[in-house]
Motif scaffolding. Structure first.
Motif, PDB file in Angstrom:
ATOM      1  N   UNK A  23       0.713  -1.234   0.596  1.00 10.32           N
ATOM      2  CA  UNK A  23       0.255  -0.123  -0.098  1.00 10.32           C
ATOM      3  C   UNK A  23       1.245   1.053  -0.269  1.00 10.32           C
ATOM      4  N   UNK A  24       1.655   1.068   0.351  1.00  7.79           N
ATOM      5  CA  UNK A  24       2.700   2.467   0.775  1.00  7.79           C
ATOM      6  C   UNK A  24       3.402   2.429  -0.770  1.00  7.79           C
ATOM      7  N   UNK A  29       3.565   4.395  -8.233  1.00  4.23           N
ATOM      8  CA  UNK A  29       3.287   3.799  -9.169  1.00  4.23           C
ATOM      9  C   UNK A  29       2.441   4.935 -10.459  1.00  4.23           C
ATOM     10  N   UNK A  30       1.659   5.284  -9.807  1.00  6.62           N
ATOM     11  CA  UNK A  30       0.158   6.140 -10.317  1.00  6.62           C
ATOM     12  C   UNK A  30       0.655   7.154 -10.310  1.00  6.62           C
ATOM     13  N   UNK A  79       3.294  11.984  -1.964  1.00  2.00           N
ATOM     14  CA  UNK A  79       3.245  10.413  -0.846  1.00  2.00           C
ATOM     15  C   UNK A  79       2.368  10.359  -0.494  1.00  2.00           C
ATOM     16  N   UNK A  80       1.443  11.500   1.238  1.00  3.98           N
ATOM     17  CA  UNK A  80       0.849  11.202   1.902  1.00  3.98           C
ATOM     18  C   UNK A  80      -0.903  11.665   1.534  1.00  3.98           C
ATOM     19  N   UNK A  81      -0.391  12.462   0.871  1.00  5.35           N
ATOM     20  CA  UNK A  81      -1.874  12.777  -0.224  1.00  5.35           C
ATOM     21  C   UNK A  81      -2.193  11.627  -1.438  1.00  5.35           C
ATOM     22  N   UNK A  82      -1.485  11.499  -1.910  1.00  6.21           N
ATOM     23  CA  UNK A  82      -2.430   9.860  -2.410  1.00  6.21           C
ATOM     24  C   UNK A  82      -2.588   8.733  -1.870  1.00  6.21           C
ATOM     25  N   UNK A  83      -1.684   8.417  -0.560  1.00  4.39           N
ATOM     26  CA  UNK A  83      -1.853   7.501   0.434  1.00  4.39           C
ATOM     27  C   UNK A  83      -4.086   7.808   1.585  1.00  4.39           C
TER      28      UNK A  83
END
Length: 227
Positions: A23-24, A29-30, A79-83
């Motif tokens: 998940x991290x 990849x997106x 990174x945090x926003x996409x998660x």
């Protein structure tokens, strides 16, 4: 029944192996890769424009020595926003609801800002522990209080991100459960609650974006005090 609501925050496993690492690594990849062509597409152009705006806004109060942190701050926010956004999708685990992950991000970054200040300007950094003009009897107490507030900063960073996302996900699950229960009994009430659920989902998406920005913004403010 109440414990089942918290099952969504437990790390999924396959054959005893946690899938939190998958998940991290999924957000990277997106993200579209930069191209070497002269003409870029609309998505990469919009991405570059947003990154430039964010860097300009974030680096404005910092000194020149703090501008070298811009790439790390942008990468961390994306990174945090996409998660957070991926966690809004059904059947997808949200790693940022784990306090251990958030503290693992907050503590090293906060500590690095403090170490930068102690290396470059130790007098000014230590001077933040004692406000100017403090009466002599209050000096030991204020030093203890300011030291405690300094060490609470990374805890506040991690807890803020965890609490906001956890509360939003729990509220969405509670309301969606109420919609499923009331649909065969009170269809009109379930439609109204479904509308509230839609508005709450939009609010949670905004919270996911804002919390990523706040996390990085507070780190930049900590860096501003030490540069």
């Amino acid at each position: 029944m109440n414990l089942s609501f918290f099952d969504q925050f437990s790390s999924p496993t396959i054959l005893g192996l946690p899938l939190i690492m998958v998940a991290m690594f999924l957000p990277w990849a997106l993200i579209p890769n930069p191209t070497s062509k002269w003409m870029t597409n609309r998505l990469s152009t919009l991405q570059i424009w947003l990154v430039h705006k964010f860097i300009k806004q974030l680096m404005l109060p910092l000194n020149t020595s703090g501008h070298k942190w811009s790439l790390m701050f942008v990468s961390l926010m994306v990174f945090i926003m996409t998660l957070n956004i991926l966690g809004m999708l059904p059947y997808i685990f949200t790693p940022t609801t784990q306090l251990s992950l958030n503290l693992g991000l907050a503590i090293p970054l906060w500590l690095s800002t403090v170490l930068v200040g102690l290396r470059n300007q130790p007098t000014s950094t230590l001077g933040h522990l004692l406000p100017e003009g403090t009466p002599n009897p209050l000096i030991p107490i204020l030093i203890i209080i300011e030291t405690m507030s300094l060490f609470i900063r990374p805890l506040a960073l991690g807890v803020r991100l965890t609490a906001n996302l956890t509360a939003g996900h729990l509220l969405i699950q509670l309301i969606s459960t109420a919609v499923m229960v009331l649909t065969p009994v009170l269809p009109t009430a379930s439609i109204i609650i479904m509308l509230v659920l839609f508005l709450l989902t939009l609010l949670e998406i905004a919270v996911a974006l804002i919390q990523a920005y706040v996390f990085v913004l507070l780190l930049s403010l900590y860096l501003q005090e030490n540069t």
